[in-house]
Scaffold this active site. Sequence first.
Site, PDB file in Angstrom:
ATOM      1  N   TYR A 434       0.814  -1.233   0.000  1.00 26.90           N
ATOM      2  CA  TYR A 434       0.000   0.000   0.000  1.00 26.90           C
ATOM      3  C   TYR A 434       0.842   1.276   0.000  1.00 26.90           C
ATOM      4  CZ  TYR A 434      -0.384  -0.283   5.278  1.00 26.90           C
ATOM      5  OH  TYR A 434      -0.199  -0.358   6.626  1.00 26.90           O
ATOM      6  N   GLU A 435       0.164   2.361  -0.261  1.00 26.08           N
ATOM      7  CA  GLU A 435       0.814   3.669  -0.411  1.00 26.08           C
ATOM      8  C   GLU A 435       1.827   3.650  -1.566  1.00 26.08           C
ATOM      9  OE1 GLU A 435      -0.638   5.863   1.620  1.00 26.08           O
ATOM     10  OE2 GLU A 435       0.406   7.425   0.509  1.00 26.08           O
ATOM     11  N   GLY A 436       1.460   2.916  -2.633  1.00 23.96           N
ATOM     12  CA  GLY A 436       2.345   2.753  -3.792  1.00 23.96           C
ATOM     13  C   GLY A 436       3.159   1.490  -3.639  1.00 23.96           C
ATOM     14  N   GLN A 441       7.473   2.503  -6.192  1.00 22.48           N
ATOM     15  CA  GLN A 441       8.496   3.300  -5.493  1.00 22.48           C
ATOM     16  C   GLN A 441       9.789   3.328  -6.306  1.00 22.48           C
ATOM     17  OE1 GLN A 441       7.602   4.951  -2.754  1.00 22.48           O
ATOM     18  NE2 GLN A 441       5.606   3.926  -2.749  1.00 22.48           N
TER      19      GLN A 441
END
Lengths: 592, 592
Positions: A434-436, A441
């Site tokens: 999650y969060e990319g 990344q």
Amino acid sequence: MPTYTAPTKDMQFVLHELLNVSTADTPGYSELEADFTAAVLEEAGKLASEVLSPLNTVGDSEGCVLENGVVRTPTGFRDAFEQMKEGGWTALDLPEEFGGQNMPYVLGTAVGEMFSGANQAFTMYQGLTHGAASAILVHGSDEQKATYLPNMASCQWTGTMNLTEPHCGTDLGLMRTRAEPQGDGSYKVTGQKIFISAGEHDMAENIIHLVLAKIPGGPEGIKGVSLFIVPKFMVNEDGSLGERNGVSCGKIEEKMGIHGNSTCVMNYDGATGYLLGEEHKGMRAMFTMMNEARIGVGMQGLAQAEVAYQNAVDYAKDRLQGRAVTGTENPDGPADPLIVHPDIRRSLMDQKSFIEGARAFLLWGAKMIDQSHRGGDDDAEGMVSLLTPVIKGFLTDEGFDMTILAQQVYGGHGYIEEWGMSQFARDARIAMIYEGANGVQALDLVGRKLPQNGGKPVMAFFDMVKGFIKENEGDEALKKDFLDPLKEASKHLQAAGMFFMQNGMKNPNEALAGSYDFMHLFGHVCLGLMWAQMAKAAQAALEGGASDTAFYETKLATGRYYMQRRLPATAMHLARIESGADPVMALPAEQF
Amino acid sequence: MPTYTAPTKDMQFVLHELLNVSTADTPGYSELEADFTAAVLEEAGKLASEVLSPLNTVGDSEGCVLENGVVRTPTGFRDAFEQMKEGGWTALDLPEEFGGQNMPYVLGTAVGEMFSGANQAFTMYQGLTHGAASAILVHGSDEQKATYLPNMASCQWTGTMNLTEPHCGTDLGLMRTRAEPQGDGSYKVTGQKIFISAGEHDMAENIIHLVLAKIPGGPEGIKGVSLFIVPKFMVNEDGSLGERNGVSCGKIEEKMGIHGNSTCVMNYDGATGYLLGEEHKGMRAMFTMMNEARIGVGMQGLAQAEVAYQNAVDYAKDRLQGRAVTGTENPDGPADPLIVHPDIRRSLMDQKSFIEGARAFLLWGAKMIDQSHRGGDDDAEGMVSLLTPVIKGFLTDEGFDMTILAQQVYGGHGYIEEWGMSQFARDARIAMIYEGANGVQALDLVGRKLPQNGGKPVMAFFDMVKGFIKENEGDEALKKDFLDPLKEASKHLQAAGMFFMQNGMKNPNEALAGSYDFMHLFGHVCLGLMWAQMAKAAQAALEGGASDTAFYETKLATGRYYMQRRLPATAMHLARIESGADPVMALPAEQF
């Protein structure tokens, strides 16, 4: 049952002997004297180990239950949430005018590591609220701030972030949720969002959803996305709660872990929403918080590694199995403890040397966030922006691997749920996604961050490494054990960057095929740098006559382990990168 | 829902173009002609994909339930078990006189990979039975064989292996379960065993437990352990079932995965048991089956990687997200499929190149088991004994890592249980632990197998690698892409072995601190060797005018990926090994 002990001493070392926070000229840092941070960390540690940690396995085994549209959180979560609120832990770094404590982000990050380590699923309710509040703080109108922030700072109301839809996650330009303007400044939001953490639950009076949606007639794709505030209950002008808004939880997902957090399918059926920030600038609004949010996820990777390590150490000292090959160490017992065995040591040292290096890296990143936000330091902003995908991707990949190593120390007892080691691994797994997702990344690092600002931040990074080496190479012990390996690893990183420059222009795949390895190579160099700096600090303490020599000697030995046993990975990553795009892209899709 | 497609074509390639089974002089191998193995694999593949695979998620979500001493397996398991029995799949390689098919182990291993890939938890019921039957076959009296084997070969009765107790797993010398002789040739077995896979369930008429226990008055420690047959129901002289024996399931463990298999706490309360093999020679009896059992677990690591990879490929081709950086590839769609992105390719190629190399390695190992058992080939026995810990440890570690990579391709959808990717990872995790945790495999490799027979097997391994390189280095393409990297990796392995020899004598920790890295280094060299040999076979096929050029070209490209992108790990492992014991053993236990 697993336990959690707050790593207060190590955090104090990083804050005061490595980062020297109280003497830094960042606004608010002068308050961060050692006694003060010790007191804060001590109290946070108590909440973490005494209240949150015992609920971790409860949350995992009970999970969240959706009945008649209402989500029931696990037994004990509500009480614990009250204690977190009463202790004033919900908004450490938010401004005082909205009920926060106005403390620097670096201290909030240290506290956050404790809460996440003790109970990641629980802490997410507060973490998501903090993220949503930050977005309103930066992009909201004065009225919006006044309406939402005080109750969100106190977690009377919690918050969510609604990005993903069933058919799109990374590629949000494909989004279908729409927001129709109603002529009165409000919008009707309609669509389905999935994977919404803390989307619905029973621990708050209201839930403030931040929702990405498209205003019809706006630009195509990602440029037509706007951000909206959609409260679960409408808020009256006097601040009291009005009628229920047209948003509901359709389902709770069954997940691999973080069962204590309700991951919801959220249905918006003409729900009333209010534009946050500008029309069609929703992604920009999200991006301004992205460094913090991603650093927060990197922190979770470290936190799970820490708690898993702590329990692995306890087990390795306690469990009697086999005899030391160099001679019995526990002659009165039926066998020696696991910790006598070199391969158990290898595993524990991998974990310990990662964790302490990662903590330094994380808090350095958090310090740069403060330098940027509080001090307006553009160089710090550039550097932390460069390093954010490394903190997120490397710390969560490695953090997960470390939970697997810790679980392995338990043998078969690690595989059954009773000992809690499986949960650490299952919970840690989400942070890579999650969060990319971590592949994103790596793409962000190589595709956006390296070339950013003409490469200024990455050049500054190399200058900093070189500067540190040069400044200290007169110290023979430091040079041999720390600076030389760091120099070697840093050369590998530079060579990789050079390879991208020379080949990526002609064919971007030449860079992107090596992006993941580059992220890990960069992560190792950062941890190598942290260890070299910590070694210097530890030497200084020992030379200065510090009483706790064992702590500093352990720090040096742990650092030497990292330099000798972990940094050699950089050559492997470079070799993979320099093999270029051909091996990666050789096959036609149908041959997979 | 995830699917499984049997990798028949790749298995055929390994069996016939790499291992040339039908022309090998091992007894029984002449029957293994390509048409025959194709037919067997085809049929096994159907059972795997059509019957076992659809039950995999059912087994995971329902698990096994203990009620009133009876264990209920998941819905559909009983029917599927009947189909497996009816198809004659339960004893492929057991002798015909006991109802087996007498096929070589190499073919049983290929079939086993299919069943495990489709449904690991289910296949374990048969796998454990096979293991127990093999022990009775080798160590049982004629009467014992006649009593138990026919029903075990058909899986009318299933089997278990009872080793672990709450306080001891690896160190079985600490065992407390005791067996009191009754004077009539039988024993009363009393004690508690844990982690007993398939310990109790509803799919068989009887369960034959093989139990390690100590006969009072025997030698201390591991030398006083004997092996016993303890049937769940007593077997009358006419073969009918008699009364219930004093053995019962006390609990089913909650585990991270393999929920479809009942992992039981088994309580023996004066249960009637019969000595299998000799008194106090229980460990020796276990050891004779250990290579096969451990190779079987290595197979599970590969199998989970294969099924996870297959589903990741499907998703990567199907899921539209983002655009190829080198230009749109799906102009009519809203986005390009994931598989256009280099980092997704990197992940899939890591998986594919591991899987195909591992399959060759596994089946080569299985072939050597046949050469040893059927052909009495001591060199093959020495070699497979050396390589067994590598097959078990390397294939399960890497196999698990590959399931994590495959899961990551799904992003958030990989974390929810709906898509089945989490299960592959959770199921694969156990293979690193059971049948000797991988740290124990590394210890076995370095502490026992390297010095075995004066180092003859490991010297033979190096000679074989050198011989292959020498024999083929006239082939320029093979030399550059395959033989040179193999030579380099092999040098690293030799250097590591040399380091152990030079330093391990003085201090065994110098070797043991590097044992885990050595196991991985060895694994990479073995897969490098397999790839070099497969490349040669693929080239030969292409030169011979094979019609399916895409298959062989893909094989070559996949092999080149392994050599360029995975083999560089050997240098890292060597560096870790050569750092020696100091960094690993530096800290006093209390400093962890």
